[in-house]
Structure formats: C-alpha cells, structure tokens
Motif scaffolding. Structure first.
Motif, mmCIF file in Angstrom:
data_model
loop_
_atom_site.group_PDB
_atom_site.id
_atom_site.type_symbol
_atom_site.label_atom_id
_atom_site.label_comp_id
_atom_site.label_asym_id
_atom_site.label_seq_id
_atom_site.Cartn_x
_atom_site.Cartn_y
_atom_site.Cartn_z
ATOM 1 N N LEU A 1 3.114 -8.952 11.942
ATOM 2 C CA LEU A 1 2.700 -7.842 12.797
ATOM 3 C C LEU A 1 2.710 -6.527 12.013
ATOM 4 C CD1 LEU A 1 2.147 -6.437 15.530
ATOM 5 C CD2 LEU A 1 4.607 -6.514 15.960
ATOM 6 N N ILE A 2 3.815 -6.258 11.311
ATOM 7 C CA ILE A 2 3.929 -5.009 10.548
ATOM 8 C C ILE A 2 2.909 -4.958 9.419
ATOM 9 C CG2 ILE A 2 5.443 -3.671 9.049
ATOM 10 C CD1 ILE A 2 7.810 -4.704 10.701
ATOM 11 N N GLU A 3 2.754 -6.059 8.714
ATOM 12 C CA GLU A 3 1.792 -6.099 7.603
ATOM 13 C C GLU A 3 0.379 -5.826 8.090
ATOM 14 O OE1 GLU A 3 0.509 -9.061 3.900
ATOM 15 O OE2 GLU A 3 2.166 -9.590 5.242
ATOM 16 N N PHE B 1 13.596 2.807 12.897
ATOM 17 C CA PHE B 1 13.267 1.783 13.901
ATOM 18 C C PHE B 1 11.762 1.549 13.826
ATOM 19 C CE2 PHE B 1 16.990 4.088 15.614
ATOM 20 C CZ PHE B 1 17.891 3.035 15.748
ATOM 21 N N VAL B 2 11.322 0.895 12.777
ATOM 22 C CA VAL B 2 9.895 0.884 12.453
ATOM 23 C C VAL B 2 9.057 0.057 13.420
ATOM 24 C CG1 VAL B 2 9.791 -1.093 10.871
ATOM 25 C CG2 VAL B 2 8.356 0.923 10.447
ATOM 26 N N LEU C 1 0.818 -1.215 0.000
ATOM 27 C CA LEU C 1 0.000 0.000 0.000
ATOM 28 C C LEU C 1 0.856 1.271 0.000
ATOM 29 C CD1 LEU C 1 -2.698 -1.161 2.595
ATOM 30 C CD2 LEU C 1 -2.896 -1.146 0.106
ATOM 31 N N GLY C 2 1.910 1.270 -0.804
ATOM 32 C CA GLY C 2 2.773 2.437 -0.907
ATOM 33 C C GLY C 2 3.789 2.566 0.198
ATOM 34 N N GLN C 3 3.863 1.555 1.080
ATOM 35 C CA GLN C 3 4.800 1.553 2.204
ATOM 36 C C GLN C 3 5.817 0.433 1.996
ATOM 37 O OE1 GLN C 3 4.024 4.236 4.215
ATOM 38 N NE2 GLN C 3 2.366 4.395 2.715
ATOM 39 N N THR C 4 7.053 0.687 2.393
ATOM 40 C CA THR C 4 8.126 -0.288 2.201
ATOM 41 C C THR C 4 8.889 -0.499 3.494
ATOM 42 O OG1 THR C 4 8.395 0.411 -0.108
ATOM 43 C CG2 THR C 4 10.185 -0.870 0.877
ATOM 44 N N VAL C 5 9.108 -1.759 3.842
ATOM 45 C CA VAL C 5 9.896 -2.102 5.022
ATOM 46 C C VAL C 5 11.092 -2.939 4.580
ATOM 47 C CG1 VAL C 5 9.930 -3.236 7.274
ATOM 48 C CG2 VAL C 5 7.841 -2.118 6.475
ATOM 49 N N LYS D 1 1.781 3.011 9.000
ATOM 50 C CA LYS D 1 0.315 2.974 9.009
ATOM 51 C C LYS D 1 -0.251 4.375 8.840
ATOM 52 C CE LYS D 1 -3.563 2.105 12.167
ATOM 53 N NZ LYS D 1 -3.966 1.548 13.490
ATOM 54 N N VAL D 2 0.277 5.330 9.603
ATOM 55 C CA VAL D 2 -0.216 6.705 9.518
ATOM 56 C C VAL D 2 0.212 7.342 8.199
ATOM 57 C CG1 VAL D 2 -0.188 8.972 10.612
ATOM 58 C CG2 VAL D 2 -0.219 6.911 12.029
#
Length: 333
Positions: free
Chosen positions: A262-264, A231-232, A16-20, A239-240
């Motif tokens: 958890l992050i997903e 430190f995500v 969703l446009g976020q990368t870890v 999320k925000v």
C-alpha cells in the motif's frame, strides 16, 4: 486484538528518495540526520484497530493514550533541528457519550514543544454525526492542524501562501496591496479524502488529502528539506514529499506485506496539486460580469459574521498574560 502477519522482508523501505521504517515511532533510533519539519495525524483513541499488538490508540485509558503520544512527540523533538516545527492534524472524539478534544489535550500534555499557531481545516464533505447524536449535535465540519515549535523565537521556515486579490483595485489601503496577492490565512477549505471501497482496494481509511500535506509542506519547509511522519499510514505525506522535492521519512508499526505494498504504491502515484486559491475560504467571491457601473456598492452585497477572535492559547484554555483580542471580529465575504 488481531495480530498482524509480519512480512518476510526488510524492516525498511527506500523508494524515490523516501524512506519508511517499519517500527514504532516511540523510539526512532533509525534516524541519523536532523529533521526540518514533522507533519502527521496520530491514531485516534478507541476508533480503529491497526492490527498490531503494540499500536497506539487502543489503550485502556485516555491518559495512557496521551502518555504514549508524548513519547512520540519527545522523539520528534530529539531528531529535529532547533528551528524545526511539529504540525499535528487532529480532530475530536466521542466515546460512550463523553467528548474528548484530543488536540486540546495533546497541547495540555505536551512536555517539550511550544504551541505557536493553529490552522483550521474546514471539511465541506465531513461525515454527519452518528445516528444517536444526529438530532442532538451539529455536524463536525473541521479539524485542527496544531503548529508547535521548540521555542518562541519564530526563526522557523515560513512561506506565506498568497492568492490573487480580486478587489485589489478597489482597496484604498496601500499597505493591503501585496505584490504577490492576499494571504489565504489560517482557515483552509479542503474536501476530505474518500478512498475507494476498502475491502477491494486496501486503501487506508484515515488518510488525509494530499493537498492538506502540500499546504503544510509548502508553508513550513523548503525544497531539499527533510520531513518526518511518525504515523505514516498509507504514505500520503511521503507521496507529497516526493512530488515537492522533499526527503520524507516515515514510521509504520505494521510491517505486513499488504501495508508495505500500500505504502509503496502510494509513494509511486502520480499527483498534481490543486491551486491554493481553491483552498481559500473566500474563493466563492466573484467579480461582476461587467463593470459598467464602477460605483457598484459592494458593501450592500457583503455578508458579515461577527465572531470573537481567540488566540491559540485562549482556545486551548491556557492562562496567559497576552492581551486578549475580544474586540476583534472577522468579516467573511
């Protein structure tokens, strides 16, 4: 130290446009684009084992811990734009009786970034002192968000958050009547994030509340900007970022399947921000139920606290030629 079980998956999660990136933020070579804002809360020293042999926070000495954080701050400096900001949420630590003002020490050890401001996050539901200190020290009710820039030209993005001014019609000062309302200032009131039972839900114990992230992202970035969290953790920043139309990048050293899930899940969660007025320290003020007596003496209902106003540099013990503000006092309604 318990070592993590590595997941048999990619070292990167895109959603969703976020990368870890599941790697250490001491070397963020994965980032190709330039970042607009960094917001994070680093691990505290000697508090929690995040189950990875290379984690930051369990160093033998406090100075080694600060030195490793500096590697992260230097990497943040490298991957950000010239007008970018670094915002660090941090509190204090007491270890074997010794008090560690971590934010102050991060500032004193910072090699490249320049401290330009300090946000105080007042936490009404903060935990009490441990039993040993219960009757010896006041409970700690706030944490800092330290704002750093690359220089002192103040050309960074800034969107001042304002709320309706309740007593606008009674304020005789023309220059105090902004059409968008009153600034809520640099002291905000937010309850701390309290996760469900950890063992059952696998939530991150140290996650900060979404609305703290919202305040920082709204204040210091715009839609379409890139926000980095080195430190995500559980993914609250991303999320925000997703819900506010920012592109988020996070780094997490623990790549276990539990952490990835958890992050997903966190990024996928629905969320609705609270009104900024609810963060306002003056939100307790109320208008009279009727206005029959327009000559009501509001000054008699006003409770003032005289508190010396310190600049950020004064608070952190820096020598400065900046004139002091020892004659200034804040008044709380």
């Amino acid at each position: 130290m318990k070592l993590s079980k590595l997941a048999n998956t990619s070292s990167k999660l895109s959603l969703l446009g976020q990368t870890v990136h599941f790697s250490s933020s001491e070397s963020m070579n994965e980032i190709k684009e330039s970042v607009n804002l960094v917001f994070t809360s680093p691990p505290y020293w000697m508090i929690k084992d995040y189950e990875h042999k290379d984690q930051i926070g369990l160093e033998k000495t406090y100075q080694e811990y600060l030195d490793r954080l500096n590697l992260v701050w230097d990497e943040c400096y490298r991957v950000t734009k010239d007008n970018a900001l670094l915002a660090i949420n941090i509190g204090t630590k007491r270890h074997q009786g010794q008090f560690y003002p971590i934010g102050m020490d991060i500032y004193k050890n910072m090699e490249k970034w320049k401290l330009i401001d300090r946000i105080i996050w007042y936490i009404p539901n903060a935990l009490t002192q441990p039993n040993h200190y219960t009757d010896k020290l006041p409970d700690s009710k706030f944490e800092d968000v330290l704002i750093f820039a690359k220089n002192y030209d103040y050309k960074h993005t800034f969107n001042k958050i304002r709320v309706p001014q309740k007593y606008k019609i009674r304020d005789a000062r023309k220059n105090n009547k902004h059409p968008d309302g009153r600034s809520i200032g640099n002291v905000i009131r937010l309850r701390a994030y309290r996760p469900p039972p950890i063992k059952k839900m696998n939530y991150h114990q140290a996650a900060y509340p979404e609305d703290l992230v919202h305040f920082i992202l709204k204040s210091y970035s715009n839609e379409g900007d890139t926000v980095l969290d080195p430190f995500v953790g559980s993914g609250t920043t991303l999320k925000v970022a997703r819900h506010t139309e920012r592109k988020g990048i996070g780094f997490e050293i623990n790549s276990s399947s539990d952490v990835r899930t958890l992050i997903e899940n966190r990024i996928n969660e629905d969320w609705k921000p609270i009104p900024f007025a609810e963060m306002d320290m003056m939100r307790g003020e109320v208008l009279p139920k009727n206005n029959k007596n327009e000559n009501t003496n509001f000054s008699s209902q006003r409770k003032s606290v005289a508190t010396p106003a310190l600049t950020s540099l004064q608070f952190f013990g820096a020598s400065s030629t900046t004139s002091t503000s020892s004659g200034m006092y804040f008044s709380f309604i």
